[in-house]
Scaffold this active site. Structure first.
Site, PDB file in Angstrom:
ATOM      1  N   ASN A 176       0.849  -1.199   0.000  1.00 38.08           N
ATOM      2  CA  ASN A 176       0.000   0.000   0.000  1.00 38.08           C
ATOM      3  C   ASN A 176       0.880   1.242   0.000  1.00 38.08           C
ATOM      4  O   ASN A 176       1.361   1.680   1.033  1.00 38.08           O
ATOM      5  CB  ASN A 176      -0.915  -0.014   1.229  1.00 38.08           C
ATOM      6  CG  ASN A 176      -1.900   1.146   1.211  1.00 38.08           C
ATOM      7  OD1 ASN A 176      -1.883   1.981   0.304  1.00 38.08           O
ATOM      8  ND2 ASN A 176      -2.764   1.199   2.201  1.00 38.08           N
TER       9      ASN A 176
ATOM     10  N   CYS B  51      -2.274   5.147   0.307  1.00 34.92           N
ATOM     11  CA  CYS B  51      -3.286   5.604   1.265  1.00 34.92           C
ATOM     12  C   CYS B  51      -3.236   7.129   1.334  1.00 34.92           C
ATOM     13  O   CYS B  51      -2.185   7.704   1.600  1.00 34.92           O
ATOM     14  CB  CYS B  51      -3.023   5.013   2.642  1.00 34.92           C
ATOM     15  SG  CYS B  51      -4.096   5.750   3.893  1.00 34.92           S
TER      16      CYS B  51
ATOM     17  N   GLY C  13     -14.894   0.914  -6.693  1.00 35.76           N
ATOM     18  CA  GLY C  13     -16.307   1.130  -7.008  1.00 35.76           C
ATOM     19  C   GLY C  13     -17.084  -0.084  -7.472  1.00 35.76           C
ATOM     20  O   GLY C  13     -18.214   0.049  -7.939  1.00 35.76           O
TER      21      GLY C  13
ATOM     22  N   GLY D 278     -14.643  -3.686  -2.260  1.00 40.36           N
ATOM     23  CA  GLY D 278     -14.385  -3.029  -0.988  1.00 40.36           C
ATOM     24  C   GLY D 278     -15.626  -2.419  -0.382  1.00 40.36           C
ATOM     25  O   GLY D 278     -16.412  -3.086   0.311  1.00 40.36           O
TER      26      GLY D 278
ATOM     27  N   ILE E 290      -7.565   0.811  -8.557  1.00 46.05           N
ATOM     28  CA  ILE E 290      -6.941   1.979  -7.945  1.00 46.05           C
ATOM     29  C   ILE E 290      -7.248   2.015  -6.438  1.00 46.05           C
ATOM     30  O   ILE E 290      -8.219   1.397  -5.992  1.00 46.05           O
ATOM     31  CB  ILE E 290      -7.479   3.290  -8.578  1.00 46.05           C
ATOM     32  CG1 ILE E 290      -9.011   3.320  -8.491  1.00 46.05           C
ATOM     33  CG2 ILE E 290      -6.983   3.447  -9.989  1.00 46.05           C
ATOM     34  CD1 ILE E 290      -9.668   4.587  -8.981  1.00 46.05           C
ATOM     35  N   ASN E 291      -6.449   2.778  -5.685  1.00 45.86           N
ATOM     36  CA  ASN E 291      -6.829   3.103  -4.316  1.00 45.86           C
ATOM     37  C   ASN E 291      -7.828   4.269  -4.378  1.00 45.86           C
ATOM     38  O   ASN E 291      -8.259   4.664  -5.461  1.00 45.86           O
ATOM     39  CB  ASN E 291      -5.586   3.461  -3.488  1.00 45.86           C
ATOM     40  CG  ASN E 291      -5.799   3.199  -2.000  1.00 45.86           C
ATOM     41  OD1 ASN E 291      -6.895   3.407  -1.469  1.00 45.86           O
ATOM     42  ND2 ASN E 291      -4.776   2.742  -1.317  1.00 45.86           N
ATOM     43  N   THR E 292      -8.165   4.841  -3.244  1.00 51.52           N
ATOM     44  CA  THR E 292      -9.200   5.877  -3.207  1.00 51.52           C
ATOM     45  C   THR E 292      -8.715   7.204  -3.801  1.00 51.52           C
ATOM     46  O   THR E 292      -7.518   7.447  -3.926  1.00 51.52           O
ATOM     47  CB  THR E 292      -9.655   6.121  -1.761  1.00 51.52           C
ATOM     48  OG1 THR E 292      -8.499   6.426  -0.972  1.00 51.52           O
ATOM     49  CG2 THR E 292     -10.352   4.906  -1.197  1.00 51.52           C
TER      50      THR E 292
HETATM   51  C1  SIN Z   1      -6.939   4.195   5.681  1.00 54.89           C
HETATM   52  O1  SIN Z   1      -6.628   3.365   6.551  1.00 54.89           O
HETATM   53  O2  SIN Z   1      -6.857   5.408   5.899  1.00 54.89           O
HETATM   54  C2  SIN Z   1      -7.456   3.731   4.345  1.00 54.89           C
HETATM   55  C3  SIN Z   1      -6.545   2.792   3.683  1.00 54.89           C
HETATM   56  C4  SIN Z   1      -6.131   3.225   2.301  1.00 54.89           C
HETATM   57  O3  SIN Z   1      -6.784   4.065   1.669  1.00 54.89           O
HETATM   58  O4  SIN Z   1      -5.111   2.737   1.820  1.00 54.89           O
END
Ligand code: SIN
Length: 321
Positions: free
Chosen positions: A133, A136, A251, A272, A197-199
């Site tokens: 990761n 984040c 999504g 997710g 993708i991540n957020t």
């Molecule tokens: C988080 O724990 O803040 C979310 C995890 C992520 O977006 O990778």
């Protein structure tokens, strides 16, 4: 097992292409009262650091019109507690589902350190691979600071690769002008594949309090709102690197959404945010993909990337004002 659903993603074979995504599935046993973990293609653990973390001040989540924003801050129990307290339960229920351990650190050398711990405990944990990761959006150090800076990104991926021979998937951030150079860097540093993708950076304002809703102000947007963004980058990365194993995420709430990612080039997908609305989302998606494949006498492997094989696309329109 339905052979039509079996997919190979780099060095990992999944019994079906549906994985539960990191951060939405706890450490693997939390959803057992809804469906057996063993029915999934796999799952990705909550992000783990070497040391435990408390995460960010609340509020940490807020619902949006087409999804949610979160700022959890990578709260986790730390590697030692994961191995001692979570893994034994997990091993009893995992069956044929494959576990990816999601890891992170505050700086590239911490990525190296956690990768070394995973490598050292790999037999005990029974993981099939690692998801890194670097994307984040909710932490001051690490996170997108690393995932959006090619130099730090390279150092983090290199450190992980040097410490483990497990399959490594790097989870890419959409919060950059172009995701493709990051995928290229992951390949150059020996990653087996990418998750994308991540957020997406987001913020929600409380109009009565006149301040951001989340404790940290901004957060990461997930859910149906980001589906077309993830499909776009999956298509673009697969076009650039046709042989790169891709785990598509962002999504996905239905089997139709999952299919979009697969056709765009993903080899498997992760679910997710949808699981917060419908805890059975993963199993419903597996059933939908199974139906689609048997009605059309095809397989997921055959469908992966099929949107690239339908002939040349017209040039994208350019807005000239
Ligand atoms: C988080 O724990 O803040 C979310 C995890 C992520 O977006 O990778």
């Amino acid at each position: 097992m339905n052979e039509r659903l079996v997919v190979t993603c780099g060095r990992i074979t999944f019994q079906n292409p549906v994985l539960a995504a990191s951060g939405t599935f706890g450490y693997g046993s939390e959803f057992e009262r809804f469906f057996p973990l063993a029915s999934l293609g796999g799952f990705v653990t909550k992000t783990l650091f070497v040391e435990p973390r408390d995460g960010n001040p609340p509020p940490r989540v807020a619902e949006t019109s087409a999804g949610m924003i979160n700022s959890i801050g990578l709260a986790n129990v730390g590697w030692e507690a994961f191995v001692a307290e979570k893994v034994p339960d997990l091993k009893a229920i995992v069956g044929a589902a494959r576990m990816l351990v999601n890891i992170a650190g505050n700086a590239p050398d911490e990525y190296r350190a956690i990768a070394a711990r995973v490598e050292g405990d790999r037999e005990r944990v029974g993981c099939a691979g690692i998801e890194v990761n670097v994307s984040c959006p909710n932490v001051k150090e690490g996170g997108t600071n690393i995932g959006c800076d090619l130099h730090q990104f390279q150092a983090a991926v290199r450190g992980v690769r040097e410490e483990t021979s497990l399959p490594v998937f790097v989870k890419l951030s959409p919060n950059v002008a172009d995701v493709v150079p990051f995928a290229a860097c992951a390949i150059d540093e020996g990653a087996d594949g990418v998750s994308l993708i991540n957020t997406v950076y987001g913020m929600q304002i409380d109009i009565e309090k006149r301040r951001p809703v989340l404790g940290t102000g901004s957060g990461g947007l997930s859910g149906p709102a980001i589906l077309p963004i993830g499909v776009y980058w999956t298509h673009k990365v697969r076009a650039a690197f046709p042989d790169l194993p891709i785990l598509g995420i962002g999504g996905i709430a239905t089997w139709r959404d999952a299919l979009q990612y697969l056709l765009a080039g993903a080899h498997a997908i992760q679910v997710g945010t949808a699981a917060f609305v419908n805890p059975l989302a993963c199993v419903e998606i597996i059933a939908g993909l199974e139906r689609y494949c048997s009605q059309r006498d095809t397989t997921i492997a055959e469908l992966s990337g099929a949107a690239h094989r339908g002939g040349r696309l017209a040039e994208a329109a350019v807005w000239t004002g």
